[in-house]
Every structure is written in C-alpha cells, then in structure tokens.
Design a protein around this motif. Structure first.
Motif, PDB file in Angstrom:
ATOM      1  N   ILE A 110       0.561  -1.598  -0.003  1.00  0.00           N
ATOM      2  CA  ILE A 110       0.156  -0.167   0.086  1.00  0.00           C
ATOM      3  C   ILE A 110       1.080   1.466   0.137  1.00  0.00           C
ATOM      4  CG2 ILE A 110      -2.275  -1.251   0.427  1.00  0.00           C
ATOM      5  CD1 ILE A 110      -0.998  -0.100   3.803  1.00  0.00           C
ATOM      6  N   PRO A 111       1.781   1.763  -1.162  1.00  0.00           N
ATOM      7  CA  PRO A 111       2.792   2.793  -1.310  1.00  0.00           C
ATOM      8  C   PRO A 111       2.173   3.759  -1.010  1.00  0.00           C
ATOM      9  CG  PRO A 111       2.241   1.518  -3.564  1.00  0.00           C
ATOM     10  CD  PRO A 111       1.131   0.703  -3.071  1.00  0.00           C
ATOM     11  N   HIS A 112       0.732   4.543  -1.547  1.00  0.00           N
ATOM     12  CA  HIS A 112       0.476   5.707  -1.901  1.00  0.00           C
ATOM     13  C   HIS A 112      -0.831   6.116  -1.097  1.00  0.00           C
ATOM     14  CE1 HIS A 112       3.204   5.592  -5.160  1.00  0.00           C
ATOM     15  NE2 HIS A 112       2.572   4.592  -6.116  1.00  0.00           N
ATOM     16  N   ARG A 113      -0.893   7.550  -0.541  1.00  0.00           N
ATOM     17  CA  ARG A 113      -2.487   7.568   0.297  1.00  0.00           C
ATOM     18  C   ARG A 113      -3.330   6.883  -0.351  1.00  0.00           C
ATOM     19  NH1 ARG A 113      -0.697  13.642   1.473  1.00  0.00           N
ATOM     20  NH2 ARG A 113       1.482  13.341   1.975  1.00  0.00           N
ATOM     21  N   VAL A 172      -9.532  -4.381   7.142  1.00  0.00           N
ATOM     22  CA  VAL A 172      -8.920  -3.810   5.226  1.00  0.00           C
ATOM     23  C   VAL A 172      -8.060  -3.454   6.421  1.00  0.00           C
ATOM     24  CG1 VAL A 172     -10.029  -1.570   4.161  1.00  0.00           C
ATOM     25  CG2 VAL A 172     -11.354  -2.958   4.521  1.00  0.00           C
ATOM     26  N   VAL A 173      -6.697  -2.931   5.748  1.00  0.00           N
ATOM     27  CA  VAL A 173      -5.847  -1.945   6.674  1.00  0.00           C
ATOM     28  C   VAL A 173      -5.360  -0.861   5.116  1.00  0.00           C
ATOM     29  CG1 VAL A 173      -2.794  -1.982   6.431  1.00  0.00           C
ATOM     30  CG2 VAL A 173      -4.623  -4.759   6.575  1.00  0.00           C
ATOM     31  N   ALA A 174      -5.874   0.184   5.498  1.00  0.00           N
ATOM     32  CA  ALA A 174      -4.852   1.592   4.030  1.00  0.00           C
ATOM     33  C   ALA A 174      -4.570   2.326   4.706  1.00  0.00           C
ATOM     34  CB  ALA A 174      -6.905   2.302   4.735  1.00  0.00           C
ATOM     35  N   ARG A 175      -3.508   2.924   3.650  1.00  0.00           N
ATOM     36  CA  ARG A 175      -2.289   3.834   4.279  1.00  0.00           C
ATOM     37  C   ARG A 175      -3.655   5.875   3.962  1.00  0.00           C
ATOM     38  NH1 ARG A 175       2.676   4.566   3.980  1.00  0.00           N
ATOM     39  NH2 ARG A 175       3.152   2.688   3.869  1.00  0.00           N
ATOM     40  N   GLU A 176      -3.596   6.175   5.227  1.00  0.00           N
ATOM     41  CA  GLU A 176      -4.655   7.159   5.570  1.00  0.00           C
ATOM     42  C   GLU A 176      -3.823   8.344   4.683  1.00  0.00           C
ATOM     43  OE1 GLU A 176      -7.114   7.007   6.703  1.00  0.00           O
ATOM     44  OE2 GLU A 176      -6.894   4.746   7.392  1.00  0.00           O
ATOM     45  N   GLU A 177      -4.796   9.348   4.934  1.00  0.00           N
ATOM     46  CA  GLU A 177      -3.662  10.587   3.870  1.00  0.00           C
ATOM     47  C   GLU A 177      -2.868  11.373   4.859  1.00  0.00           C
ATOM     48  OE1 GLU A 177      -5.078  12.536   1.547  1.00  0.00           O
ATOM     49  OE2 GLU A 177      -6.537   9.960   1.176  1.00  0.00           O
ATOM     50  N   ASP A 178      -2.799  11.281   6.035  1.00  0.00           N
ATOM     51  CA  ASP A 178      -1.011  11.172   6.380  1.00  0.00           C
ATOM     52  C   ASP A 178      -0.375  10.505   6.874  1.00  0.00           C
ATOM     53  OD1 ASP A 178      -3.032   9.826   8.213  1.00  0.00           O
ATOM     54  OD2 ASP A 178      -2.753  11.298  10.181  1.00  0.00           O
ATOM     55  N   GLU A 179       0.106   9.797   5.638  1.00  0.00           N
ATOM     56  CA  GLU A 179       0.287   8.644   5.446  1.00  0.00           C
ATOM     57  C   GLU A 179       1.139   7.869   6.541  1.00  0.00           C
ATOM     58  OE1 GLU A 179       2.215   8.553   2.655  1.00  0.00           O
ATOM     59  OE2 GLU A 179       2.058   9.513   1.559  1.00  0.00           O
ATOM     60  N   ASP A 180       0.262   7.809   7.592  1.00  0.00           N
ATOM     61  CA  ASP A 180      -0.128   6.688   9.064  1.00  0.00           C
ATOM     62  C   ASP A 180      -0.572   4.872   8.098  1.00  0.00           C
ATOM     63  OD1 ASP A 180       1.679   7.764  10.267  1.00  0.00           O
ATOM     64  OD2 ASP A 180      -0.129   8.079  11.779  1.00  0.00           O
ATOM     65  N   VAL A 181      -0.254   4.038   8.249  1.00  0.00           N
ATOM     66  CA  VAL A 181      -1.443   2.709   7.514  1.00  0.00           C
ATOM     67  C   VAL A 181      -1.761   3.035   9.430  1.00  0.00           C
ATOM     68  CG1 VAL A 181      -0.780   0.644   7.334  1.00  0.00           C
ATOM     69  CG2 VAL A 181       0.910   1.853   6.665  1.00  0.00           C
TER      70      VAL A 181
END
Length: 101
Positions: free
Chosen positions: A31-34, A48-57
């Motif tokens: 999950i490299p990008h926001r 669901v594992v997501a990369r948030e807008e603040d770059e945190d996973v």
C-alpha cells in the motif's frame, strides 16, 4: 496428528494457539500511496488495512451489520512489514490503530 472431533474444539484450539503475539499481514510496499488499501481475512474476520491521508497505516475491522462504522484494530509497522495483534486485537474495545513506529 489427530483431527479434533468437533468444529468447536478445533476453533478453540486455534484461538489458543494464535491468541497472543503479533502476526504478519503484508509488506508496507503493498500500500505505497495515500488512499491505497488492502483487504485480508484474519481469524475469520475481514480486515481492511489502509494508508491514510497523513501517511499512517491503519487497520479496520469490517462490520457486517448495516451502517456499522469500521472498528479500528491494533496493527504496527516494524521493519517495513505490517503486523496485527492476534485475535484479541479484534475483540478488545480498547484496540486502537498505531501509526508508524
């Protein structure tokens, strides 16, 4: 190796075996990008594992009931890998996601 005679016995033994400890989900590069996300099934629960807008996973449990908000679960990033905190991370009301550490 013996096979448990009952599905309930098997589930109880699996829960005991995997109750504690951190379990590998995937590499952070998955999950490299926001806004990127990854869906996995852990211990029979969709996560669901997501990369948030603040770059945190962060990881969230997908609830099956109508209008259920995603419930955060404990996850951590170590050495470029995403880890999940066992089945009690799913059931713990105090489970909160952790960012990059």
């Amino acid at each position: 190796m013996t096979v448990p005679p009952d599905d309930r016995v098997f589930r109880r033994e699996m829960a005991t075996a995997y109750r504690s400890g951190w379990h590998f989900i995937d590499l952070v590069t998955a999950i490299p990008h926001r806004g990127d996300s990854l869906m996995v099934t852990l211990f029979g629960e969709p996560i669901v594992v997501a990369r948030e807008e603040d770059e945190d996973v962060r990881a969230y449990r997908c609830l099956r009931r109508p209008r259920g908000a995603p419930q955060p679960v404990r996850c951590a990033i170590r050495y470029g890998m995403i880890f999940f905190a066992g089945p009690e991370g799913l059931r713990s009301p105090s489970a909160v996601p952790s960012g990059t550490a």
